[in-house]
Design a protein around this motif. Sequence first.
Motif, PDB file in Angstrom:
ATOM      1  N   TRP A 285       0.839  -1.197   0.000  1.00 57.25           N
ATOM      2  CA  TRP A 285       0.000   0.000   0.000  1.00 57.25           C
ATOM      3  C   TRP A 285       0.877   1.251   0.000  1.00 57.25           C
ATOM      4  O   TRP A 285       1.950   1.276   0.613  1.00 57.25           O
ATOM      5  CB  TRP A 285      -0.907   0.034   1.240  1.00 57.25           C
ATOM      6  CG  TRP A 285      -2.020  -0.965   1.178  1.00 57.25           C
ATOM      7  CD1 TRP A 285      -3.295  -0.751   0.783  1.00 57.25           C
ATOM      8  CD2 TRP A 285      -1.947  -2.347   1.546  1.00 57.25           C
ATOM      9  NE1 TRP A 285      -4.040  -1.901   0.857  1.00 57.25           N
ATOM     10  CE2 TRP A 285      -3.230  -2.922   1.340  1.00 57.25           C
ATOM     11  CE3 TRP A 285      -0.936  -3.182   2.044  1.00 57.25           C
ATOM     12  CZ2 TRP A 285      -3.527  -4.250   1.590  1.00 57.25           C
ATOM     13  CZ3 TRP A 285      -1.220  -4.503   2.296  1.00 57.25           C
ATOM     14  CH2 TRP A 285      -2.497  -5.043   2.063  1.00 57.25           C
ATOM     15  N   SER A 289      -1.175   7.742   0.575  1.00 57.92           N
ATOM     16  CA  SER A 289      -2.576   7.763   0.137  1.00 57.92           C
ATOM     17  C   SER A 289      -3.374   6.605   0.696  1.00 57.92           C
ATOM     18  O   SER A 289      -4.599   6.668   0.753  1.00 57.92           O
ATOM     19  CB  SER A 289      -2.646   7.735  -1.396  1.00 57.92           C
ATOM     20  OG  SER A 289      -2.188   6.479  -1.891  1.00 57.92           O
ATOM     21  N   LYS A 291      -3.764   3.897  -0.714  1.00 52.12           N
ATOM     22  CA  LYS A 291      -4.252   3.042  -1.800  1.00 52.12           C
ATOM     23  C   LYS A 291      -3.314   1.863  -2.010  1.00 52.12           C
ATOM     24  O   LYS A 291      -2.109   1.961  -1.788  1.00 52.12           O
ATOM     25  CB  LYS A 291      -4.350   3.844  -3.097  1.00 52.12           C
ATOM     26  CG  LYS A 291      -5.408   4.941  -3.063  1.00 52.12           C
ATOM     27  CD  LYS A 291      -5.459   5.663  -4.401  1.00 52.12           C
ATOM     28  CE  LYS A 291      -6.530   6.752  -4.386  1.00 52.12           C
ATOM     29  NZ  LYS A 291      -6.587   7.475  -5.698  1.00 52.12           N
ATOM     30  N   GLU A 292      -3.930   0.771  -2.425  1.00 52.82           N
ATOM     31  CA  GLU A 292      -3.094  -0.411  -2.652  1.00 52.82           C
ATOM     32  C   GLU A 292      -2.155  -0.153  -3.847  1.00 52.82           C
ATOM     33  O   GLU A 292      -2.555   0.417  -4.857  1.00 52.82           O
ATOM     34  CB  GLU A 292      -3.943  -1.646  -2.917  1.00 52.82           C
ATOM     35  CG  GLU A 292      -3.104  -2.912  -3.045  1.00 52.82           C
ATOM     36  CD  GLU A 292      -3.915  -4.196  -3.044  1.00 52.82           C
ATOM     37  OE1 GLU A 292      -3.303  -5.282  -3.112  1.00 52.82           O
ATOM     38  OE2 GLU A 292      -5.164  -4.104  -2.984  1.00 52.82           O
ATOM     39  N   TYR A 293      -0.926  -0.577  -3.687  1.00 51.14           N
ATOM     40  CA  TYR A 293       0.093  -0.375  -4.720  1.00 51.14           C
ATOM     41  C   TYR A 293       0.187  -1.636  -5.583  1.00 51.14           C
ATOM     42  O   TYR A 293       0.469  -2.726  -5.079  1.00 51.14           O
ATOM     43  CB  TYR A 293       1.436  -0.079  -4.067  1.00 51.14           C
ATOM     44  CG  TYR A 293       2.621  -0.176  -5.007  1.00 51.14           C
ATOM     45  CD1 TYR A 293       2.754   0.709  -6.069  1.00 51.14           C
ATOM     46  CD2 TYR A 293       3.602  -1.150  -4.829  1.00 51.14           C
ATOM     47  CE1 TYR A 293       3.845   0.636  -6.925  1.00 51.14           C
ATOM     48  CE2 TYR A 293       4.694  -1.225  -5.685  1.00 51.14           C
ATOM     49  CZ  TYR A 293       4.814  -0.340  -6.725  1.00 51.14           C
ATOM     50  OH  TYR A 293       5.886  -0.410  -7.579  1.00 51.14           O
TER      51      TYR A 293
END
Length: 559
Positions: A285, A289, A291-293
Amino acid sequence: MKIKKVIAVIAGIAVTLSAAVGGVYGYKSYQDKKLIAEVQPVSNLNWGYWGDTETSYGTVTNDSSQEIYLDDSRMIKEIYVEKGDEVQKGDPLLAYDTAELQIEIERKKLDISTIENNIERQKYKYEMLKTQTPVKKDPPKLNEEQLAWYQHMDEENRLTETDKNDSRIYNYLTAASIPYNVTTNAAGELVYPAGTAEEPYIYYVNQNAYAYGGFFNAIRPTAEGGSGKHVRVIVCKKDADGKMVLDTDEATGRQTPVADDTVSPNSVELNGSDFPADYDESRMWYLFSGKEYIPTSLADEYMQAYEDFMADWEVPKGYTSEELYQEAADIEEKLKTLDIQRRQEQLALESMEKSATDGVVYAEVDGVVKTVGDPDEKPEQGQAFLVVTGDDGLYVKGTISELLLDDVPVGTVVSANSWESGMTFDATITEISDYPVSGNSWGEGNPNVSYYEYTAYIEDSSALRNGEAVDLSISTNQSDGGGIFIEKAYVRSEDGKSYCMIADENNRLKKQYVVTGRTVYGSAVEIKSGLTEDDRIAFPYGKNAVEGAAVTDQSNMYY
């Protein structure tokens, strides 16, 4: 964002390919300099050219004949002779209807004009072909070596946990990542901060840093209870060399990394107690942010760029080298056929025009009318309507190729060599048939062209007898032996252009483009420009026949 990545991938491809190609050509240049090719002067290889000889054979006879053929375009108005009549040269034999003949002459001219227009169109197409640049119609292939290189780079990127220029700056965090504010005690052991809000773990990272699920699990409360760890993640400012920028306290001399104020946000606070559940340790992640990477793969992007390119790829318009060669060969064949048609029509027109003044056909030999046909009945194909047989002197019949009709007019001298005595006699052509013979039964000429029978008069015939066989030869295209004519094997072709391999002023091989002409003797080609007799050329095949190879003069030649 995806377009920028594809452009970056393509740029990477170009740089890598440039380096690879440069290396290959550099090595090739080094290898070429070690090669040695043998050369020899063009003057040693020049065949020269004195002209062509048209050969045939025939039988000496004591008579000559005049044959008159009819076609559908001619209407006979009057016949002046009968079978068995004796005639003198110049006597009228028959007359055509000139009114009808004039109409047919105009039609014949139109036919010739149509053929000539077709010839010009084919010549224009041929010239346009010369301006065409060959294209490759095979789709570009995937560069497997380039793909392997990107796959290798993907592997390298996955293994790089910290910045390559500064190991204190993380690209991604794992459970084993060590905080920047860890200290060492007297025993050399690592002493971690308390992990509280007042004394958090501090990590310095690059802008787009991410963390594995194992990192988040490591800062969560333990199974035995307690609080999770507090973590502060800061985007570190870097200098021109990619090193961490440090701020020094003037009072204490203590150095502290500087946060990158060009990035927003440039820091984040994490509390392990806020993570209620275990994370999948293989997933990642973004730290700033949440958000998943999803890791991007250079190899995947390269493959996607290739697939996108192939989806839009269209077969180029134009001709390949092979198609250009075949198209040119087809046009040359059409031009040859059209030229034969034009010659035949021109001969027919000339024959019509000879009769168009008064419409009368006159005897060309002294002799007897052997055959006279019925004007109301069409003769069989190839059969003469009227034949006059001569009976004065000795004559011989031979054949000439249609390609030489313009070069061998009536009056040309033929050399006749007797099979019996071996003596040579001169014979003068008195007549050339308007129609080709069936096959070339008098010689060994080109079987792909038509042959026309000629009659030749032998003035000095005292040493010849009626029925004697002779070899016949006609010399054409006479030359002084000048010009350059070398074996075709010394001339190669590339993209429709001819070239030889010659020695330059530094004694290195180079390509020399030449303009070629006719082929003579079956295997020698004329060099119109591009070579001189003083140039030294190499046989253009084999591993040594490459540009840049050193040259040596060829010795022990046998001529």
